[in-house]
Design an enzyme around this catalytic site. Sequence first.
Site, short mmCIF file in Angstrom:
data_model
loop_
_atom_site.label_atom_id
_atom_site.label_comp_id
_atom_site.label_asym_id
_atom_site.label_seq_id
_atom_site.Cartn_x
_atom_site.Cartn_y
_atom_site.Cartn_z
CD GLU A 90 -1.94 -2.31 1.17
OE1 GLU A 90 -0.84 -2.71 1.62
OE2 GLU A 90 -2.83 -3.08 0.80
CG HIS A 146 -9.28 -6.97 8.26
ND1 HIS A 146 -8.34 -7.44 9.13
CD2 HIS A 146 -8.84 -7.28 7.02
CE1 HIS A 146 -7.37 -8.05 8.45
NE2 HIS A 146 -7.65 -7.95 7.17
#
Lengths: 457, 410
Positions: free
Chosen positions: A191, A260
């Site tokens: 990322e 998450h």
Amino acid sequence: MATEILMPALSPTMEEGTLAKWLVKEGDTVSSGDVIAEIETDKATMEFEAVDEGIMGKIVVPEGTEGVKVNALIAILVEEGEDVPEAGAAAPAPAPAASEEKTAEAAPAKAASAPAAPKVDLSPDWPDGTAMKKMTVREALRSAMQEEMKADENVYLMGEEVAEYQGAYKISQGLLDEFGPKRVIDTPITEHGFTGIAVGAAFGGLKPIVEFMTFNFAMQAIDQIINSAAKTHYMSGGQMNSPIVFRGASGAAARVGAQHSQDYAAWYMQIPGLKVAMPYSAADAKGLLKTAIRDPNPVVFLENEIMYGHSFDVPDLDDFTIPFGKARVWREGTDVTIVSFGISMQFALEAAEKLAEEGISAEVIDLRTLRPMDTATIINSVMKTNRCVTVEEGWPQGSVGSYISSVLMQEAFDWLDAPVINVTGKDVPMPYAANLEKLALTSAEEVIEAVKKVTYR
Amino acid sequence: MPEERPPRLHVPAPAIRPGDDPDFSDVRIPRAGEVDRPDPGTAPEDMRDMAFSIIRVLNRKGEAVGPWATGADPELLLQGLRDMLKLRIYDARMLTAQRQGKTSFYMQHLGEEAISCAFQRALRPGDMNFPTYRQAGLLIAAGYPLVKMMNQVYSNDGDPVRGRQLPVFYSSKEHGFFSISGNLATQYPQAVGWAMAAAIRGDKHLSAAWIGDGSTAESDFHGALVFASTYKPPVILNIVNNQWAISTFQGIARGGAGTFAARGHGFGLPALRVDGNDYLAVLAAAEWAVERARADLGPTVIEFVTYRAGGHSTSDDPSAYRPKEEGAAWPLGDPILRLKAHLIQLGVWSEDRHIQAEAEIKAEVVAAQKEAEAIGTLHSGRRPSPRDMFEDVFAEMPPHLVRQRHEVGY
């Protein structure tokens, strides 16, 4: 002409120091670059060099003096044959220039404590009578990207699994086939890396859409999002900008645990230079994403995994957009204002429905974008209802709701008949077990309870 | 089978600390002209040894020798000498100005002038550097006005970035100087992304990424190399190894890799290692990498080996962690003296002309400084207007910023 020598700063944080030693005496000739004194701080010792040439006319601060303030006069340099002027009279600083004069645009007086109702944009999002069709949020996002990529060849999509796999949540379905691997790019799993690449590509003239599988993974890339994408336009004096969209799921899905499930609305909302959208309906998802892609600024676009499969009516138009900074009033009411955004709108609307059965009329506002935030619509509503409950999934401290509360305190204090209540997620990392997860999130019941508190029922 | 024993933590340390005699005997310096010049189309795996030697052109007598002596035009080299002199004199004036309180902070290039000054000469208008804070020579060689640089350092009313950036954080799109990031290494992947955008758009420009030895430890560096390796855009990945990351010697970031250039090997990228104090070697290596990029042969990693002869910044006192004499003992010498000797050897320069050039450039720098100081310095004169504080946060100013600007009276 005499020159004042001032106490130098060894570092930006240095405020004072010890003038340890003079290496010249009065009457000595000084050349530019000569070391004339030693200065000490608690951290280091520095040799102090003369900038100008001349004769040491007067040593104002003797050696061994401690606590000499930075920029204090320490000596005076004169030219051959010149008298030493009085301290402070030498080389006057240039007068402050006139460039700071006020502009013609007069500054208005400070806002009075009870302002008039703010101006609200009441225009419809699309023309009355527009035909509608059912569409999921997933399809809406996909069609927004597809339309914008078709319209502007500088728009492209990159992220993990966006091409061959068509997105972890199938948002990019069919895009690889239509636009090819140069515009729908599967990236290596970094990322931090691919966000930096995309920010650089935006600097280079493209309009990237960066998909994060979830914004939880974007934590790795937040330096690129905030320190580079959001600030470079400002830092470069307006020379470089990054028209870029960071999109992906934010907030809890189901049984994905602490790492998450975080809702990032409040985090990104805080950053000047970023715009932040968080749609609830499919129409808003489509209209706002199209606006985001066209925007010359970086936009953080927060979606929700659970919402991807939900269907809504979407205008059947070739091209429509929803402007940023314009909230949507889903339901008009008179007794309380419920403000929410994203998936939490479900609870706001469900609560309003049940409250109506009990004779409580709730006005429900969907913010749609958090920066810019349409506070005018909230204030206007509170002027009518005199009560407000905010609903969001994120944590309570520094929440979106706490910002709204402070706006209402400052702009609508005289209209409030009860303290604003922020309904938020519980202040714990998201647990995994289904019963605990449910409890950690907000619910319609909690919204109803909060409304009853502010309406004193 | 080796004997089992408890693990020890290995902490690399420089061989020499303050009080010791400087010793660079472990720095292997090949003779000038010794290293081959492969064709720019050579496959990376066929030139791996390039990452473990040092490309050098100027020998001790000031002659340009070997395959990397590509016959640079003497006029260009004379200009290069002037660029380096200008940067050094500019640095000296700004350093003193900082000591005088005219700015809060400064970072000089002492000993590293050749790298940025020569590299820029290999680029074309429209190419983009993503520099660190020790490549102002890119701007000087691109003809950016000194007075604008000083206005930036002084953060006065003439500052092109309107008082928003730390001193030396210049930015000029027109001169191919992106901006400088205080968060180290962030611009490394951005340079790769910029080059990918150039490839996607089909324009003919390349980008140059810049990083210091210490910052190669950042994950940005590694992510950037992955993308450079995968997508092969026209980017030159420069690493300036000046031996010191503030007080941390280069062995800490380099670890077990023999050289920084060798980091490119794991990514299948061709990697050069170059004498950063040799103007001709820097120029020749930059031209080699530019040739590759312009022929769509992909990225090149270049490690410039140099020595930071000054402090890291005005807030640093290097005598606390390395011997004061270390700079003088650095085996690759001073870039200005080396190019000067070469030009004298060529017969196009002399000691007298050098002294005259120094005086001319000093006068030019002083004149620019007076012009900048007539506008203002950090604590006096005309400052950026508070009106500018609210501009450029977004492409268009949102209403709440207009309101805040009004509230402070602008």
